[in-house]
Write an enzyme that holds these catalytic residues in place. Sequence first.
Site, PDB file in Angstrom:
ATOM      1  N   ASP A 169      -3.994  -3.293 -13.350  1.00 35.23           N
ATOM      2  CA  ASP A 169      -4.093  -2.623 -14.813  1.00 35.23           C
ATOM      3  C   ASP A 169      -5.157  -4.168 -15.229  1.00 35.23           C
ATOM      4  O   ASP A 169      -5.394  -4.312 -16.376  1.00 35.23           O
ATOM      5  CB  ASP A 169      -3.554  -2.527 -15.641  1.00 35.23           C
ATOM      6  CG  ASP A 169      -3.107  -0.946 -15.092  1.00 35.23           C
ATOM      7  OD1 ASP A 169      -3.501  -0.477 -14.675  1.00 35.23           O
ATOM      8  OD2 ASP A 169      -1.508  -0.622 -15.198  1.00 35.23           O
ATOM      9  N   GLY A 177      -8.389  -5.813  -9.894  1.00 31.61           N
ATOM     10  CA  GLY A 177      -8.363  -5.049  -8.856  1.00 31.61           C
ATOM     11  C   GLY A 177     -10.255  -3.918  -9.357  1.00 31.61           C
ATOM     12  O   GLY A 177     -11.150  -4.007  -9.657  1.00 31.61           O
ATOM     13  N   ARG A 178      -9.569  -2.849 -10.002  1.00 31.89           N
ATOM     14  CA  ARG A 178     -10.588  -1.996 -10.283  1.00 31.89           C
ATOM     15  C   ARG A 178     -11.100  -2.615 -11.556  1.00 31.89           C
ATOM     16  O   ARG A 178     -12.410  -2.204 -11.976  1.00 31.89           O
ATOM     17  CB  ARG A 178      -9.281  -0.444 -10.717  1.00 31.89           C
ATOM     18  CG  ARG A 178      -9.066  -0.119  -9.590  1.00 31.89           C
ATOM     19  CD  ARG A 178      -8.565   0.947  -9.797  1.00 31.89           C
ATOM     20  NE  ARG A 178      -6.909   1.232 -10.676  1.00 31.89           N
ATOM     21  CZ  ARG A 178      -6.365   2.333 -11.275  1.00 31.89           C
ATOM     22  NH1 ARG A 178      -6.363   2.835 -10.891  1.00 31.89           N
ATOM     23  NH2 ARG A 178      -5.240   1.947 -11.743  1.00 31.89           N
ATOM     24  N   CYS A 185       1.022  -1.253  -0.016  1.00 27.34           N
ATOM     25  CA  CYS A 185       0.160   0.116   0.011  1.00 27.34           C
ATOM     26  C   CYS A 185       0.827   1.351  -0.386  1.00 27.34           C
ATOM     27  O   CYS A 185       1.979   1.310   0.500  1.00 27.34           O
ATOM     28  CB  CYS A 185      -0.718   0.137   1.320  1.00 27.34           C
ATOM     29  SG  CYS A 185      -2.324   1.335   1.405  1.00 27.34           S
TER      30      CYS A 185
END
Length: 329
Positions: A220, A242-243, A114
């Site tokens: 990505d 993730g996104r 993070c």
Amino acid sequence: MDLYQTLPKPFFVLAPMDDVTDTVFRQIVTDCAAPDLYFTEFVNVDGLQSPGRPRLLKKLQFTTQEQPLIAQIWGKSPENFYKTAEQLADGTFARELGLPEGTNFAGVDINMGCPDKTVVKNGTCVALINDRLLAEDIINATKDGLKGRLPLSVKTRTGFNQVDMSWISFLLQRRLQALTIHGRTRKEMSKVPANWDLITSARRLRDSGGYDTMIIGNGDVMNHQHGLELAKRYKLDGIMIGRGVFHDPFALAEHSPWADYTPKQRIELYKRHVELFAKTWQHRERPIQTLNKFCKIYINGFDGAKELREEMMRAGSCEELLTIIADNV
């Protein structure tokens, strides 16, 4: 047998995202297209071993649907990593969460990636790249707490201010069960495309060193098909998405139906999310504003979506939000 050895190759993982991948959203994703492996949001071991523990338990909450689930932890005190790992492995946390007998986490992951300014300033997460003595103490303490009962993994980046593959070598030498590599440095945040050549370099380091560590690529990845292509091209064991789920809640499906969803179907899926949110967090453990970041997932891609989304995001309660939804289905 080690959990990671039982997963299909390549296996797909729903990424841990703070204030996003809570039990509610994981259940929605499960209904749409379940991953092979789930992660919790990251939870602080120092907070868990303090009087603030009850307030943090929401980050570990899960249902029997969300399996296998990895508990992702972070912090600074090796002693608290030991205690937290021990309590995760022996079922203490599962019991505190009121889960059925025999239900527990399937593994533990240490967040060493993070890039948030606050955690970096505190010398935790990705800052551990620059403090390898502490990183080693944390890994060893966590292993000691687990006592081999659950697998241990780490999620990290390719360097701090610049690419540093010696960090990846250092982690591989710790003989973790899995290593998730986000293809960016701390300095790059998410401002540049993820560098998958560096992720495959990590895989080559694994191979040349003769380690058994599974290498998971992250950064990505938009959907299942994209992940398959990356896994094949870079010869990886797993792919973390993730996104991508912000663009398509069916991102983990082999064939997503999302593009063909009608506005009504999209709104109804958001309704399910809001109802589950209201049921799960009855004591307002999470504020209504938490739902705003999900609104753009569902209320998108049709005429009037922007205006409807803005109206929904002004709602002051789940009840008010559900009324708006009912008026538009």
